[in-house]
Motif scaffolding. Structure first.
Motif, PDB file in Angstrom:
ATOM      1  N   GLY A  14       7.105  -8.052  -4.765  1.00 56.16           N
ATOM      2  CA  GLY A  14       7.890  -6.836  -4.592  1.00 56.16           C
ATOM      3  C   GLY A  14       7.734  -5.818  -5.707  1.00 56.16           C
ATOM      4  O   GLY A  14       8.530  -4.882  -5.805  1.00 56.16           O
ATOM      5  N   ASP A  15       6.710  -5.972  -6.547  1.00 54.58           N
ATOM      6  CA  ASP A  15       6.527  -5.023  -7.653  1.00 54.58           C
ATOM      7  C   ASP A  15       5.719  -3.792  -7.256  1.00 54.58           C
ATOM      8  O   ASP A  15       5.365  -2.980  -8.094  1.00 54.58           O
ATOM      9  CB  ASP A  15       5.906  -5.694  -8.869  1.00 54.58           C
ATOM     10  N   GLY A  16       5.420  -3.648  -5.971  1.00 55.01           N
ATOM     11  CA  GLY A  16       4.721  -2.465  -5.484  1.00 55.01           C
ATOM     12  C   GLY A  16       3.235  -2.633  -5.274  1.00 55.01           C
ATOM     13  O   GLY A  16       2.577  -1.720  -4.775  1.00 55.01           O
ATOM     14  N   LEU A  17       2.685  -3.769  -5.655  1.00 49.22           N
ATOM     15  CA  LEU A  17       1.251  -3.980  -5.461  1.00 49.22           C
ATOM     16  C   LEU A  17       0.911  -3.940  -3.981  1.00 49.22           C
ATOM     17  O   LEU A  17       1.569  -4.574  -3.165  1.00 49.22           O
ATOM     18  CB  LEU A  17       0.810  -5.328  -6.030  1.00 49.22           C
ATOM     19  N   ARG A  18      -0.135  -3.195  -3.656  1.00 48.51           N
ATOM     20  CA  ARG A  18      -0.669  -3.157  -2.298  1.00 48.51           C
ATOM     21  C   ARG A  18      -2.185  -3.341  -2.395  1.00 48.51           C
ATOM     22  O   ARG A  18      -2.847  -2.629  -3.131  1.00 48.51           O
ATOM     23  CB  ARG A  18      -0.367  -1.822  -1.629  1.00 48.51           C
ATOM     24  N   LEU A  19      -2.679  -4.290  -1.651  1.00 49.07           N
ATOM     25  CA  LEU A  19      -4.119  -4.510  -1.594  1.00 49.07           C
ATOM     26  C   LEU A  19      -4.665  -3.837  -0.351  1.00 49.07           C
ATOM     27  O   LEU A  19      -4.032  -3.851   0.698  1.00 49.07           O
ATOM     28  CB  LEU A  19      -4.441  -6.007  -1.552  1.00 49.07           C
ATOM     29  N   ARG A  20      -5.856  -3.249  -0.484  1.00 47.04           N
ATOM     30  CA  ARG A  20      -6.554  -2.615   0.629  1.00 47.04           C
ATOM     31  C   ARG A  20      -7.895  -3.320   0.806  1.00 47.04           C
ATOM     32  O   ARG A  20      -8.692  -3.388  -0.116  1.00 47.04           O
ATOM     33  CB  ARG A  20      -6.794  -1.131   0.334  1.00 47.04           C
ATOM     34  N   ASP A  21      -8.125  -3.826   2.014  1.00 49.48           N
ATOM     35  CA  ASP A  21      -9.381  -4.516   2.317  1.00 49.48           C
ATOM     36  C   ASP A  21      -9.636  -5.689   1.373  1.00 49.48           C
ATOM     37  O   ASP A  21     -10.786  -5.995   1.045  1.00 49.48           O
ATOM     38  CB  ASP A  21     -10.563  -3.536   2.269  1.00 49.48           C
ATOM     39  N   ALA A  22      -8.575  -6.339   0.938  1.00 49.00           N
ATOM     40  CA  ALA A  22      -8.697  -7.497   0.050  1.00 49.00           C
ATOM     41  C   ALA A  22      -7.562  -8.472   0.339  1.00 49.00           C
ATOM     42  O   ALA A  22      -6.483  -8.079   0.786  1.00 49.00           O
ATOM     43  CB  ALA A  22      -8.641  -7.062  -1.407  1.00 49.00           C
TER      44      ALA A  22
END
Length: 149
Positions: free
Chosen positions: A26-34
């Motif tokens: 929940g710290d805001g990390l967003r992965l894209r295509d991973a």
């Protein structure tokens, strides 16, 4: 931990993550295509997983890989990750080449559905000694992006 700092920093620099750090859910990390997963699901004593622990956890990895329909490139962190992925791929019905592809930093193995890339694990032992540097890990993720298109 420091391994995560190195990994998420590299994912961010390669454009796979929206931020360079992740310290908690929940710290805001967003992965894209991973997608990030592990060969062993719990931290073993002295952080040295055994072959038995790997084999006990492989069904989880197999199920995850079966769900990743768009995945084309896998980056294995360390020889333990490399060997674990090859075992999971074989369990999913793939024919792993013989002799088995050898792990090395920057190694590539075409496994049909996936291309497997090797990267030294970003452990403190490897990063503090210079066995793994930021340019080295960045080169692996740049190659992953190139292979994935």
């Amino acid at each position: 931990d420091r391994s995560g700092e190195w990994l998420y920093g590299a994912l961010h620099r390669a454009g796979y993550a929206n931020q360079a750090e992740s310290s908690r859910r929940g710290d805001g990390l967003r992965l894209r295509d991973a997608y990030v997963t592990a060969i062993v699901r719990c931290a073993p004593p002295a952080n040295k997983p055994t072959v038995e622990e790997r084999d006990n956890c492989l069904p989880y990895l197999e199920r995850e890989l079966g769900l990743l329909e768009r995945c084309r490139v896998v980056v294995a962190l360390g020889s333990f990750g490399w060997d674990g992925f090859l075992r999971a791929d074989r369990a999913l019905g793939a024919e792993v080449p013989r002799p088995k592809p050898r792990f090395g930093h920057g190694a590539e193995a075409d496994l049909g559905r996936w291309t497997l890339l090797g990267c030294f694990h970003p452990s403190q032992q490897n990063t503090f000694t210079g066995k793994l540097t930021e340019p080295m890990i960045d080169a692996v993720f740049a190659r992953a992006r190139e292979l994935a298109g």
